[in-house]
Each structure stands twice: as structure tokens, then as C-alpha cells.
Motif scaffolding. Structure first.
Motif, PDB file in Angstrom:
ATOM      1  N   TYR A 150       0.805  -1.208   0.000  1.00  0.00           N
ATOM      2  CA  TYR A 150       0.000   0.000   0.000  1.00  0.00           C
ATOM      3  C   TYR A 150       0.844   1.267   0.000  1.00  0.00           C
ATOM      4  CZ  TYR A 150      -3.433   3.432   1.588  1.00  0.00           C
ATOM      5  OH  TYR A 150      -4.236   4.528   1.697  1.00  0.00           O
ATOM      6  N   GLU A 184      -0.418   9.766  -2.098  1.00  0.00           N
ATOM      7  CA  GLU A 184      -0.188  10.937  -1.234  1.00  0.00           C
ATOM      8  C   GLU A 184       1.116  10.684  -0.480  1.00  0.00           C
ATOM      9  OE1 GLU A 184      -2.052  12.442   3.034  1.00  0.00           O
ATOM     10  OE2 GLU A 184      -3.059  10.873   1.897  1.00  0.00           O
ATOM     11  N   LYS A 223      -7.179   1.197  -3.082  1.00  0.00           N
ATOM     12  CA  LYS A 223      -7.388   0.320  -1.920  1.00  0.00           C
ATOM     13  C   LYS A 223      -6.569  -0.965  -2.076  1.00  0.00           C
ATOM     14  CE  LYS A 223     -11.076  -1.753   0.768  1.00  0.00           C
ATOM     15  NZ  LYS A 223     -11.306  -1.027   1.965  1.00  0.00           N
ATOM     16  N   GLY A 262      -0.419   7.239  13.395  1.00  0.00           N
ATOM     17  CA  GLY A 262      -1.639   7.288  12.615  1.00  0.00           C
ATOM     18  C   GLY A 262      -2.293   8.646  12.612  1.00  0.00           C
ATOM     19  N   ASN A 263      -3.324   8.745  11.776  1.00  0.00           N
ATOM     20  CA  ASN A 263      -4.167   9.932  11.738  1.00  0.00           C
ATOM     21  C   ASN A 263      -5.613   9.460  11.595  1.00  0.00           C
ATOM     22  OD1 ASN A 263      -4.591   9.349   8.982  1.00  0.00           O
ATOM     23  ND2 ASN A 263      -3.046  10.818   8.307  1.00  0.00           N
ATOM     24  N   GLU A 264      -6.499  10.308  11.146  1.00  0.00           N
ATOM     25  CA  GLU A 264      -7.916   9.945  11.062  1.00  0.00           C
ATOM     26  C   GLU A 264      -8.188   8.811  10.080  1.00  0.00           C
ATOM     27  OE1 GLU A 264      -7.031  13.349  10.009  1.00  0.00           O
ATOM     28  OE2 GLU A 264      -6.750  13.668  12.137  1.00  0.00           O
ATOM     29  N   THR A 265      -7.359   8.690   9.050  1.00  0.00           N
ATOM     30  CA  THR A 265      -7.668   7.727   7.991  1.00  0.00           C
ATOM     31  C   THR A 265      -6.636   6.612   7.796  1.00  0.00           C
ATOM     32  OG1 THR A 265      -6.626   9.185   6.374  1.00  0.00           O
ATOM     33  CG2 THR A 265      -9.021   9.389   6.652  1.00  0.00           C
ATOM     34  N   HIS A 266      -5.422   6.753   8.327  1.00  0.00           N
ATOM     35  CA  HIS A 266      -4.367   5.771   8.075  1.00  0.00           C
ATOM     36  C   HIS A 266      -3.606   5.435   9.348  1.00  0.00           C
ATOM     37  CE1 HIS A 266      -4.876   6.390   3.787  1.00  0.00           C
ATOM     38  NE2 HIS A 266      -4.699   7.693   3.945  1.00  0.00           N
ATOM     39  N   ARG A 267      -2.988   4.235   9.354  1.00  0.00           N
ATOM     40  CA  ARG A 267      -2.039   3.851  10.398  1.00  0.00           C
ATOM     41  C   ARG A 267      -0.783   3.367   9.710  1.00  0.00           C
ATOM     42  NH1 ARG A 267      -4.526  -0.412  14.013  1.00  0.00           N
ATOM     43  NH2 ARG A 267      -5.655  -0.927  12.138  1.00  0.00           N
TER      44      ARG A 267
END
Length: 111
Positions: free
Chosen positions: A32, A59, A76, A95-100
Motif C-alpha cells: 500500500y 499521497e 485500496k 496514525g491519523n484519522e484515515t491511516h495507520r
């Protein structure tokens, strides 16, 4: 860990491919993100990063001192059977709101 087993050579085998084939193989294996050590960046790896980002609409993020960058795929990922072994060349999970994610150092081990 897979050191001293044939599977341990997966990165050397992958590295023998041309930049486009390298990215094809990464995607086929279900990776990923592409993480690069900016202190040892080569033109070839920059080309691989460019192709990966372009094909996946990726990104890019960086660690605190900008010594490593990660390009996260906009596609994905498929489920895979890879796992990393905590405290064996891997930093703490971030991590953040959408990824680890976790950053690697030296020679990280997979299980």
C-alpha cells in the motif's frame, strides 16, 4: 523473521526489476505504500516513487525529521498475509484519522 531463507531475498529480487516492473510487482504483492530513506535516495528510486505515485494517485507523508518519506497508494490494497514483528527494526505505530503506519529502520523483519 525470514533472514537466511529464500523469502528473505524478496527485496533483492524486486530491486533487479526495471522501475515500472518494480511498481507492478509491488502492486501485485499488495503493498500500500512505498517508503524511502531520503538520505540515500537514488535517481532510480526517485523514478520508482514517481511511477508509484502516478499509478496509484498516491499521497506523500514524511517522518518528523524528513529523513524518510512514504507515498501512500490512493488505490485500496488487497488483503495479504504479511506481518511485521514489533521491535525488530520497526518504530512505534503512528496514525491519523484515515491511516495507520510504522516507519522502519536498518533491516526490519517480516513474519
Amino acid at each position: 523473521a525470514m533472514r537466511a531463507r529464500p523469502e528473505a531475498n524478496w527485496l533483492a529480487d524486486l530491486n533487479a526489476l526495471g522501475p515500472g516492473q518494480f511498481v507492478d510487482a509491488m502492486q501485485a504483492l499488495g503493498f500500500y505504500a512505498l517508503v524511502l530513506d531520503q538520505r540515500a535516495l537514488t535517481p532510480r528510486m526517485s523514478e520508482i516513487e514517481r511511477i508509484f505515485a502516478q499509478r496509484t494517485q498516491g499521497e506523500t507523508i514524511s517522518d518528523g525529521d524528513h529523513s524518510q518519506t512514504a507515498t501512500l497508494s490512493g488505490v485500496k490494497p488487497r488483503a495479504t498475509a504479511r506481518a511485521f514483528i514489533e521491535n525488530s527494526g520497526w518504530s512505534v505505530l503512528e496514525g491519523n484519522e484515515t491511516h495507520r503506519w510504522t516507519w522502519s529502520s536498518d533491516r526490519p523483519s517480516f513474519a
